[in-house]
Design a protein around this motif. Structure first.
Motif, mmCIF file in Angstrom:
data_model
loop_
_atom_site.group_PDB
_atom_site.id
_atom_site.type_symbol
_atom_site.label_atom_id
_atom_site.label_comp_id
_atom_site.label_asym_id
_atom_site.label_seq_id
_atom_site.Cartn_x
_atom_site.Cartn_y
_atom_site.Cartn_z
ATOM 1 N N LEU A 58 -6.834 3.181 -10.422
ATOM 2 C CA LEU A 58 -5.401 3.059 -10.647
ATOM 3 C C LEU A 58 -4.739 2.324 -9.483
ATOM 4 C CD1 LEU A 58 -2.911 3.678 -12.322
ATOM 5 C CD2 LEU A 58 -2.821 5.940 -11.228
ATOM 6 N N ALA A 59 -5.180 2.623 -8.263
ATOM 7 C CA ALA A 59 -4.622 1.967 -7.077
ATOM 8 C C ALA A 59 -4.839 0.461 -7.145
ATOM 9 C CB ALA A 59 -5.256 2.540 -5.812
ATOM 10 N N VAL A 60 -6.033 0.044 -7.538
ATOM 11 C CA VAL A 60 -6.337 -1.388 -7.640
ATOM 12 C C VAL A 60 -5.457 -2.041 -8.696
ATOM 13 C CG1 VAL A 60 -8.096 -3.066 -8.287
ATOM 14 C CG2 VAL A 60 -8.701 -1.136 -6.812
ATOM 15 N N GLN A 61 -5.282 -1.369 -9.823
ATOM 16 C CA GLN A 61 -4.480 -1.929 -10.899
ATOM 17 C C GLN A 61 -3.008 -2.049 -10.493
ATOM 18 O OE1 GLN A 61 -5.497 -3.129 -13.921
ATOM 19 N NE2 GLN A 61 -7.568 -2.860 -13.130
ATOM 20 N N SER A 82 -2.397 -4.867 -8.105
ATOM 21 C CA SER A 82 -2.454 -6.206 -8.710
ATOM 22 C C SER A 82 -1.115 -6.630 -9.303
ATOM 23 C CB SER A 82 -3.537 -6.244 -9.799
ATOM 24 O OG SER A 82 -3.160 -5.437 -10.911
ATOM 25 N N THR A 83 -0.206 -5.674 -9.521
ATOM 26 C CA THR A 83 1.101 -6.001 -10.114
ATOM 27 C C THR A 83 2.168 -6.268 -9.064
ATOM 28 O OG1 THR A 83 1.992 -3.735 -10.158
ATOM 29 C CG2 THR A 83 0.519 -4.379 -11.960
ATOM 30 N N MET A 84 1.806 -6.180 -7.780
ATOM 31 C CA MET A 84 2.802 -6.126 -6.720
ATOM 32 C C MET A 84 3.264 -7.514 -6.291
ATOM 33 S SD MET A 84 3.897 -3.136 -5.581
ATOM 34 C CE MET A 84 2.403 -2.185 -5.626
ATOM 35 N N THR A 85 4.154 -8.106 -7.087
ATOM 36 C CA THR A 85 4.748 -9.387 -6.679
ATOM 37 C C THR A 85 6.008 -9.158 -5.845
ATOM 38 O OG1 THR A 85 5.941 -9.451 -8.773
ATOM 39 C CG2 THR A 85 3.824 -10.615 -8.662
ATOM 40 N N ASP A 86 6.667 -8.030 -6.060
ATOM 41 C CA ASP A 86 7.871 -7.682 -5.302
ATOM 42 C C ASP A 86 7.817 -6.183 -5.014
ATOM 43 O OD1 ASP A 86 10.341 -7.190 -4.226
ATOM 44 O OD2 ASP A 86 11.489 -7.904 -5.942
ATOM 45 N N TRP A 87 7.288 -5.811 -3.871
ATOM 46 C CA TRP A 87 7.055 -4.384 -3.584
ATOM 47 C C TRP A 87 8.356 -3.591 -3.498
ATOM 48 C CZ3 TRP A 87 9.084 -1.892 0.597
ATOM 49 C CH2 TRP A 87 9.490 -2.646 1.698
ATOM 50 N N GLN A 88 9.442 -4.229 -3.021
ATOM 51 C CA GLN A 88 10.695 -3.480 -2.869
ATOM 52 C C GLN A 88 11.274 -3.051 -4.214
ATOM 53 O OE1 GLN A 88 13.589 -4.436 0.260
ATOM 54 N NE2 GLN A 88 12.363 -6.257 0.705
ATOM 55 N N SER A 89 11.211 -3.931 -5.201
ATOM 56 C CA SER A 89 11.750 -3.564 -6.515
ATOM 57 C C SER A 89 10.944 -2.436 -7.138
ATOM 58 C CB SER A 89 11.781 -4.782 -7.436
ATOM 59 O OG SER A 89 10.465 -5.234 -7.730
ATOM 60 N N ASP A 133 0.830 -1.204 0.000
ATOM 61 C CA ASP A 133 0.000 0.000 0.000
ATOM 62 C C ASP A 133 0.864 1.252 0.000
ATOM 63 O OD1 ASP A 133 -2.424 -1.427 0.056
ATOM 64 O OD2 ASP A 133 -2.269 -1.689 2.217
ATOM 65 N N LEU A 134 2.021 1.192 0.671
ATOM 66 C CA LEU A 134 2.941 2.337 0.637
ATOM 67 C C LEU A 134 3.391 2.616 -0.791
ATOM 68 C CD1 LEU A 134 5.832 3.210 3.023
ATOM 69 C CD2 LEU A 134 6.303 3.005 0.582
ATOM 70 N N VAL A 135 3.691 1.569 -1.530
ATOM 71 C CA VAL A 135 4.125 1.742 -2.922
ATOM 72 C C VAL A 135 2.997 2.342 -3.757
ATOM 73 C CG1 VAL A 135 5.001 0.585 -4.978
ATOM 74 C CG2 VAL A 135 5.739 -0.174 -2.720
ATOM 75 N N VAL A 136 1.773 1.834 -3.570
ATOM 76 C CA VAL A 136 0.621 2.358 -4.301
ATOM 77 C C VAL A 136 0.433 3.836 -4.002
ATOM 78 C CG1 VAL A 136 -1.884 2.255 -4.520
ATOM 79 C CG2 VAL A 136 -0.563 0.137 -4.445
ATOM 80 N N GLU A 137 0.459 4.193 -2.720
ATOM 81 C CA GLU A 137 0.236 5.589 -2.335
ATOM 82 C C GLU A 137 1.378 6.474 -2.816
ATOM 83 O OE1 GLU A 137 -2.502 6.737 -1.237
ATOM 84 O OE2 GLU A 137 -3.425 4.771 -0.960
ATOM 85 N N LEU A 138 2.592 5.942 -2.852
ATOM 86 C CA LEU A 138 3.727 6.706 -3.364
ATOM 87 C C LEU A 138 3.527 7.034 -4.844
ATOM 88 C CD1 LEU A 138 6.555 7.822 -2.669
ATOM 89 C CD2 LEU A 138 7.497 5.592 -3.301
ATOM 90 N N LEU A 194 11.540 5.364 -6.762
ATOM 91 C CA LEU A 194 12.483 6.338 -6.225
ATOM 92 C C LEU A 194 13.528 6.722 -7.262
ATOM 93 C CD1 LEU A 194 13.047 5.160 -2.545
ATOM 94 C CD2 LEU A 194 11.462 6.880 -3.412
ATOM 95 N N ASP A 195 13.934 5.769 -8.100
ATOM 96 C CA ASP A 195 14.872 6.097 -9.176
ATOM 97 C C ASP A 195 14.275 7.140 -10.120
ATOM 98 O OD1 ASP A 195 16.770 4.331 -8.213
ATOM 99 O OD2 ASP A 195 16.198 2.693 -9.565
#
Length: 355
Positions: free
Chosen positions: A65-68, A71-78, A27-32, A84-85
Protein backbone atom coordinates in the motif's frame (compact mmCIF):
# COMPACT_ATOMS: atom_id res chain seq x y z
CA UNK A 1 2.87 8.65 23.66
CA UNK A 2 1.44 5.14 23.76
CA UNK A 3 0.54 5.54 27.43
CA UNK A 4 -1.10 8.90 26.79
CA UNK A 5 -3.12 7.36 23.97
CA UNK A 6 -4.21 4.53 26.28
CA UNK A 7 -5.38 6.96 28.94
CA UNK A 8 -7.30 9.06 26.42
CA UNK A 9 -8.91 6.10 24.67
CA UNK A 10 -12.56 6.83 23.94
CA UNK A 11 -12.02 10.56 24.20
CA UNK A 12 -9.49 10.80 21.35
CA UNK A 13 -8.30 8.57 18.53
CA UNK A 14 -4.51 8.24 18.46
CA UNK A 15 -2.64 8.07 15.14
CA UNK A 16 1.06 7.24 15.60
CA UNK A 17 3.20 8.30 12.63
CA UNK A 18 6.71 6.80 12.76
CA UNK A 19 9.12 8.88 10.66
CA UNK A 20 12.33 7.05 11.59
CA UNK A 21 12.83 5.83 8.02
CA UNK A 22 11.25 8.76 6.18
CA UNK A 23 13.39 10.62 3.65
CA UNK A 24 11.01 13.37 2.52
CA UNK A 25 7.56 14.95 2.91
CA UNK A 26 6.03 12.34 0.60
CA UNK A 27 7.02 9.65 3.09
CA UNK A 28 5.30 11.62 5.86
CA UNK A 29 2.07 11.53 3.86
CA UNK A 30 2.44 7.79 3.24
CA UNK A 31 3.08 7.07 6.91
CA UNK A 32 0.18 9.32 7.93
CA UNK A 33 -2.16 7.29 5.72
CA UNK A 34 -0.77 3.95 6.92
CA UNK A 35 -0.94 4.96 10.60
CA UNK A 36 -4.72 5.22 10.35
CA UNK A 37 -4.90 1.42 9.86
CA UNK A 38 -5.42 0.96 13.61
CA UNK A 39 -8.88 2.58 13.23
CA UNK A 40 -11.09 0.98 10.59
CA UNK A 41 -13.43 3.89 9.74
CA UNK A 42 -10.65 6.44 9.81
CA UNK A 43 -8.49 4.26 7.56
CA UNK A 44 -11.35 3.81 5.12
CA UNK A 45 -11.69 7.59 4.78
CA UNK A 46 -7.93 7.97 4.47
CA UNK A 47 -7.87 5.51 1.57
CA UNK A 48 -10.64 7.47 -0.15
CA UNK A 49 -8.08 10.25 -0.66
CA UNK A 50 -6.13 7.95 -2.98
CA UNK A 51 -8.92 5.74 -4.35
CA UNK A 52 -9.39 7.60 -7.63
CA UNK A 53 -5.74 7.07 -8.51
CA UNK A 54 -5.38 3.56 -7.05
CA UNK A 55 -8.73 1.85 -7.28
CA UNK A 56 -9.49 -0.82 -4.66
CA UNK A 57 -6.51 -1.12 -2.32
CA UNK A 58 -8.25 -2.75 0.64
CA UNK A 59 -6.50 -6.10 0.11
CA UNK A 60 -2.96 -4.74 -0.05
CA UNK A 61 -0.44 -5.30 2.71
CA UNK A 62 1.05 -2.24 4.41
CA UNK A 63 4.28 -2.06 2.41
CA UNK A 64 2.49 -2.72 -0.89
CA UNK A 65 0.00 0.00 0.00
CA UNK A 66 2.87 2.37 0.83
CA UNK A 67 4.41 1.83 -2.62
CA UNK A 68 1.09 2.42 -4.33
CA UNK A 69 0.34 5.61 -2.37
CA UNK A 70 3.86 6.87 -2.98
CA UNK A 71 3.35 6.45 -6.74
CA UNK A 72 0.44 8.93 -6.69
CA UNK A 73 2.39 11.69 -4.97
CA UNK A 74 2.61 14.51 -7.51
CA UNK A 75 1.62 17.13 -4.91
CA UNK A 76 2.25 15.92 -1.36
CA UNK A 77 0.76 19.02 0.30
CA UNK A 78 -2.66 18.61 -1.31
CA UNK A 79 -2.75 14.92 -0.35
CA UNK A 80 -1.65 15.74 3.20
CA UNK A 81 -4.33 18.43 3.53
CA UNK A 82 -7.02 16.08 2.23
CA UNK A 83 -5.94 13.44 4.74
CA UNK A 84 -6.22 15.94 7.57
CA UNK A 85 -9.66 17.00 6.34
CA UNK A 86 -10.74 13.35 6.68
CA UNK A 87 -9.23 13.22 10.16
CA UNK A 88 -11.19 16.33 11.14
CA UNK A 89 -14.42 14.58 10.18
CA UNK A 90 -13.70 11.71 12.55
CA UNK A 91 -15.46 11.17 15.86
CA UNK A 92 -13.86 11.07 18.43
CA UNK A 93 -11.32 13.78 17.48
CA UNK A 94 -7.84 12.73 16.35
CA UNK A 95 -4.44 13.22 17.98
CA UNK A 96 -1.56 12.80 15.51
CA UNK A 97 1.72 11.77 17.12
CA UNK A 98 4.69 12.50 14.86
CA UNK A 99 7.52 10.33 16.19
CA UNK A 100 11.09 11.10 15.04
CA UNK A 101 10.10 14.20 13.08
CA UNK A 102 13.54 15.66 13.85
CA UNK A 103 15.20 12.66 12.16
CA UNK A 104 13.25 13.42 8.98
CA UNK A 105 13.95 17.17 9.16
CA UNK A 106 17.65 16.60 9.83
CA UNK A 107 17.91 14.14 6.93
CA UNK A 108 16.06 16.51 4.62
CA UNK A 109 18.18 19.48 5.67
CA UNK A 110 21.64 17.90 5.50
CA UNK A 111 21.46 14.90 3.17
CA UNK A 112 24.08 12.17 3.30
CA UNK A 113 26.94 14.67 3.14
CA UNK A 114 25.65 16.80 6.06
CA UNK A 115 25.84 20.03 4.05
CA UNK A 116 23.14 22.62 4.59
CA UNK A 117 22.29 24.12 1.19
CA UNK A 118 19.69 26.74 0.18
CA UNK A 119 17.68 24.06 -1.65
CA UNK A 120 17.60 21.85 1.43
CA UNK A 121 16.63 24.76 3.68
CA UNK A 122 13.78 25.53 1.27
CA UNK A 123 12.58 21.90 1.43
CA UNK A 124 12.54 21.92 5.23
CA UNK A 125 10.85 25.33 5.25
CA UNK A 126 8.11 23.94 3.01
CA UNK A 127 7.55 20.93 5.28
CA UNK A 128 7.58 22.82 8.58
CA UNK A 129 5.51 25.70 7.20
CA UNK A 130 2.90 23.18 6.09
CA UNK A 131 2.82 21.64 9.57
CA UNK A 132 2.60 25.08 11.18
CA UNK A 133 -0.25 26.08 8.86
CA UNK A 134 -2.05 22.78 9.53
CA UNK A 135 -1.82 23.32 13.28
CA UNK A 136 -3.40 26.77 12.85
CA UNK A 137 -6.01 25.66 10.33
CA UNK A 138 -7.17 22.74 12.50
CA UNK A 139 -6.92 24.35 15.94
CA UNK A 140 -9.13 22.43 18.40
CA UNK A 141 -9.99 19.95 15.64
CA UNK A 142 -6.76 17.92 15.41
CA UNK A 143 -4.04 17.81 18.05
CA UNK A 144 -0.45 17.38 16.90
CA UNK A 145 2.27 16.00 19.18
CA UNK A 146 5.92 15.97 18.08
CA UNK A 147 8.62 13.80 19.65
CA UNK A 148 12.13 12.81 18.58
CA UNK A 149 15.24 11.13 19.92
CA UNK A 150 17.26 14.14 18.77
CA UNK A 151 16.32 17.76 19.31
CA UNK A 152 14.16 19.37 16.63
CA UNK A 153 14.80 22.95 17.81
CA UNK A 154 18.60 22.84 17.29
CA UNK A 155 18.17 21.36 13.82
CA UNK A 156 15.75 24.10 12.78
CA UNK A 157 17.99 26.72 14.37
CA UNK A 158 20.83 25.69 12.05
CA UNK A 159 18.52 26.45 9.11
CA UNK A 160 17.22 29.68 10.73
CA UNK A 161 13.72 28.20 10.72
CA UNK A 162 12.96 28.29 14.44
CA UNK A 163 9.83 30.36 13.83
CA UNK A 164 8.12 27.36 12.21
CA UNK A 165 7.73 25.90 15.72
CA UNK A 166 6.04 28.91 17.25
CA UNK A 167 2.54 27.38 17.16
CA UNK A 168 3.70 24.44 19.29
CA UNK A 169 4.10 24.41 23.06
CA UNK A 170 7.18 22.72 24.42
CA UNK A 171 6.42 20.05 27.02
CA UNK A 172 9.34 19.39 29.34
CA UNK A 173 9.38 15.81 30.63
CA UNK A 174 11.82 15.87 33.56
CA UNK A 175 13.50 12.91 35.27
CA UNK A 176 11.84 11.41 38.32
CA UNK A 177 12.34 13.21 41.60
CA UNK A 178 14.17 11.27 44.31
CA UNK A 179 10.99 10.20 46.10
CA UNK A 180 9.45 8.75 42.94
CA UNK A 181 12.66 6.97 41.96
CA UNK A 182 12.98 5.52 45.46
CA UNK A 183 9.39 4.27 45.29
CA UNK A 184 10.10 2.65 41.92
CA UNK A 185 13.14 0.81 43.33
CA UNK A 186 11.09 -0.41 46.29
CA UNK A 187 8.31 -1.67 44.02
CA UNK A 188 10.76 -3.41 41.66
CA UNK A 189 12.55 -5.09 44.56
CA UNK A 190 9.30 -6.20 46.18
CA UNK A 191 8.13 -7.72 42.90
CA UNK A 192 11.41 -9.65 42.59
CA UNK A 193 11.34 -10.60 46.31
CA UNK A 194 14.71 -9.00 46.88
CA UNK A 195 15.44 -6.78 49.85
CA UNK A 196 17.55 -3.67 50.27
CA UNK A 197 20.22 -3.53 52.95
CA UNK A 198 20.40 -0.24 54.84
CA UNK A 199 21.35 2.63 52.55
CA UNK A 200 21.57 0.47 49.40
CA UNK A 201 18.70 2.00 47.44
CA UNK A 202 19.96 5.48 48.40
CA UNK A 203 23.36 4.49 47.00
CA UNK A 204 21.70 3.71 43.65
CA UNK A 205 20.09 7.14 43.55
CA UNK A 206 23.32 8.86 44.60
CA UNK A 207 25.26 7.13 41.85
CA UNK A 208 22.74 8.09 39.18
CA UNK A 209 22.60 11.74 40.22
CA UNK A 210 19.47 12.44 38.20
CA UNK A 211 16.82 9.78 37.98
CA UNK A 212 15.99 9.10 34.36
CA UNK A 213 13.37 6.31 34.55
CA UNK A 214 15.18 4.11 32.02
CA UNK A 215 18.48 4.44 33.90
CA UNK A 216 16.80 3.56 37.21
CA UNK A 217 15.40 0.42 35.61
CA UNK A 218 18.71 -0.48 33.90
CA UNK A 219 20.57 -0.17 37.21
CA UNK A 220 17.93 -2.24 38.97
CA UNK A 221 18.01 -4.94 36.28
CA UNK A 222 21.78 -5.27 36.67
CA UNK A 223 21.44 -5.53 40.46
CA UNK A 224 18.66 -8.12 40.15
CA UNK A 225 20.62 -10.30 37.76
CA UNK A 226 23.72 -10.04 39.93
CA UNK A 227 21.73 -11.12 43.00
CA UNK A 228 20.20 -14.06 41.16
CA UNK A 229 23.57 -15.24 39.88
CA UNK A 230 24.97 -15.14 43.41
CA UNK A 231 21.74 -16.71 44.77
CA UNK A 232 21.15 -14.00 47.34
CA UNK A 233 17.96 -12.15 48.18
CA UNK A 234 19.20 -8.72 49.22
CA UNK A 235 21.35 -5.92 47.82
CA UNK A 236 23.99 -4.09 49.87
CA UNK A 237 25.76 -0.78 49.34
CA UNK A 238 28.89 -2.74 48.35
CA UNK A 239 26.84 -4.60 45.72
CA UNK A 240 25.60 -1.31 44.32
CA UNK A 241 29.14 0.04 43.94
CA UNK A 242 30.49 -3.19 42.43
CA UNK A 243 27.65 -3.53 39.91
CA UNK A 244 27.92 0.15 38.98
CA UNK A 245 31.62 -0.16 38.20
CA UNK A 246 31.58 -3.56 36.49
CA UNK A 247 28.18 -3.58 34.75
CA UNK A 248 26.94 -0.07 34.08
CA UNK A 249 30.38 1.32 33.26
CA UNK A 250 31.41 -1.87 31.47
CA UNK A 251 30.23 -3.73 28.39
CA UNK A 252 26.70 -4.16 29.76
CA UNK A 253 26.35 -0.42 30.27
CA UNK A 254 27.78 0.19 26.81
CA UNK A 255 24.79 -1.54 25.25
CA UNK A 256 22.44 0.72 27.21
CA UNK A 257 24.31 4.02 26.84
CA UNK A 258 26.07 3.80 23.46
CA UNK A 259 23.15 5.51 21.75
CA UNK A 260 24.15 8.76 23.49
CA UNK A 261 27.31 8.72 21.39
CA UNK A 262 25.81 7.20 18.23
CA UNK A 263 22.99 9.73 17.92
CA UNK A 264 25.52 12.58 17.77
CA UNK A 265 26.49 11.40 14.29
CA UNK A 266 22.81 11.27 13.35
CA UNK A 267 22.14 14.85 14.40
CA UNK A 268 25.50 16.47 13.61
CA UNK A 269 27.28 14.41 10.95
CA UNK A 270 30.70 12.81 11.38
CA UNK A 271 32.78 16.02 11.43
CA UNK A 272 30.77 17.90 14.05
CA UNK A 273 30.18 14.67 15.98
CA UNK A 274 33.96 14.40 16.42
CA UNK A 275 33.99 17.87 17.95
CA UNK A 276 31.07 16.93 20.21
CA UNK A 277 32.92 13.80 21.39
CA UNK A 278 36.01 15.92 22.13
CA UNK A 279 33.99 18.45 24.11
CA UNK A 280 32.19 15.76 26.09
CA UNK A 281 35.40 13.80 26.73
CA UNK A 282 37.16 16.90 28.03
CA UNK A 283 34.20 17.63 30.29
CA UNK A 284 33.97 14.06 31.58
CA UNK A 285 37.68 13.69 32.35
CA UNK A 286 38.38 17.16 33.72
CA UNK A 287 35.01 17.55 35.44
CA UNK A 288 34.03 20.80 33.70
CA UNK A 289 34.51 22.50 30.35
CA UNK A 290 35.54 26.14 30.42
CA UNK A 291 34.68 28.45 27.53
CA UNK A 292 38.39 28.93 26.65
CA UNK A 293 38.82 25.13 26.58
CA UNK A 294 35.78 24.75 24.33
CA UNK A 295 37.19 27.35 21.96
CA UNK A 296 40.57 25.62 21.90
CA UNK A 297 39.00 22.26 21.03
CA UNK A 298 37.00 23.90 18.23
CA UNK A 299 39.89 26.00 16.90
CA UNK A 300 40.11 24.02 13.63
CA UNK A 301 36.34 24.02 12.99
CA UNK A 302 34.16 26.57 11.25
CA UNK A 303 33.29 29.59 13.44
CA UNK A 304 29.65 28.58 13.95
CA UNK A 305 30.45 24.91 14.64
CA UNK A 306 31.08 25.34 18.36
CA UNK A 307 27.86 27.29 18.83
CA UNK A 308 25.80 24.68 16.96
CA UNK A 309 27.36 21.72 18.78
CA UNK A 310 26.99 23.27 22.25
CA UNK A 311 23.36 24.09 21.43
CA UNK A 312 22.70 20.42 20.63
CA UNK A 313 24.57 19.15 23.70
CA UNK A 314 22.58 21.40 26.03
CA UNK A 315 19.22 20.93 24.32
CA UNK A 316 19.55 17.13 24.23
CA UNK A 317 20.56 16.81 27.88
CA UNK A 318 24.28 16.08 27.74
CA UNK A 319 25.59 19.31 29.26
CA UNK A 320 24.32 22.19 31.34
CA UNK A 321 25.87 25.55 32.13
CA UNK A 322 26.96 26.17 35.72
CA UNK A 323 28.32 29.68 36.18
CA UNK A 324 30.85 29.96 33.34
CA UNK A 325 31.55 26.23 32.83
CA UNK A 326 29.74 23.41 31.10
CA UNK A 327 29.21 20.23 33.13
CA UNK A 328 27.43 16.94 32.55
CA UNK A 329 23.76 17.00 33.47
CA UNK A 330 23.77 13.23 34.05
CA UNK A 331 26.29 11.68 36.45
CA UNK A 332 25.92 8.16 35.04
CA UNK A 333 26.55 9.45 31.52
CA UNK A 334 29.61 11.38 32.73
CA UNK A 335 31.12 8.32 34.43
CA UNK A 336 30.39 6.12 31.41
CA UNK A 337 31.82 8.70 29.00
CA UNK A 338 34.98 9.03 31.09
CA UNK A 339 35.45 5.25 31.22
CA UNK A 340 34.91 4.97 27.47
CA UNK A 341 37.17 7.83 26.30
CA UNK A 342 39.89 8.19 28.92
CA UNK A 343 42.34 6.10 26.85
CA UNK A 344 41.82 8.07 23.65
CA UNK A 345 41.21 11.66 24.79
CA UNK A 346 44.17 13.70 26.01
CA UNK A 347 42.98 16.63 28.15
CA UNK A 348 44.00 20.10 27.03
CA UNK A 349 46.02 20.68 30.20
CA UNK A 350 48.30 17.78 29.21
CA UNK A 351 48.80 19.19 25.72
CA UNK A 352 50.15 22.52 26.97
CA UNK A 353 47.39 24.43 25.13
CA UNK A 354 44.91 24.90 27.94
CA UNK A 355 43.46 28.41 28.01
Amino acid sequence: MRELARRLEGEFVAVHVDLQGAAGPEDLVVELALASREHRELHKRALDVFRNALGDVTQLQARELAVQIRSTMTDWQSKANRLLDEFVANTPPVVVYFDELAILVNRLLKGHDYRVTPARVAAVDQLMSWLRAASIRHTRQIRFVIASSIGLAPVLSQAKLSATLNTFTRFHLPPWDRETASGALSALANHARIGWAEGASDAVLDRLGIHVPHHVQVFWRSLREDARQRKVFYVTRADVERVYQTHLLGSHGHLELAHYEERLSTSLGSELAELAVDLLSETAIVGALSIPSARALASESEPQALRDVIHVLIHDGYLQLERDDYVFANKLLQDWWRARHRLTHRPLAQRGTHG
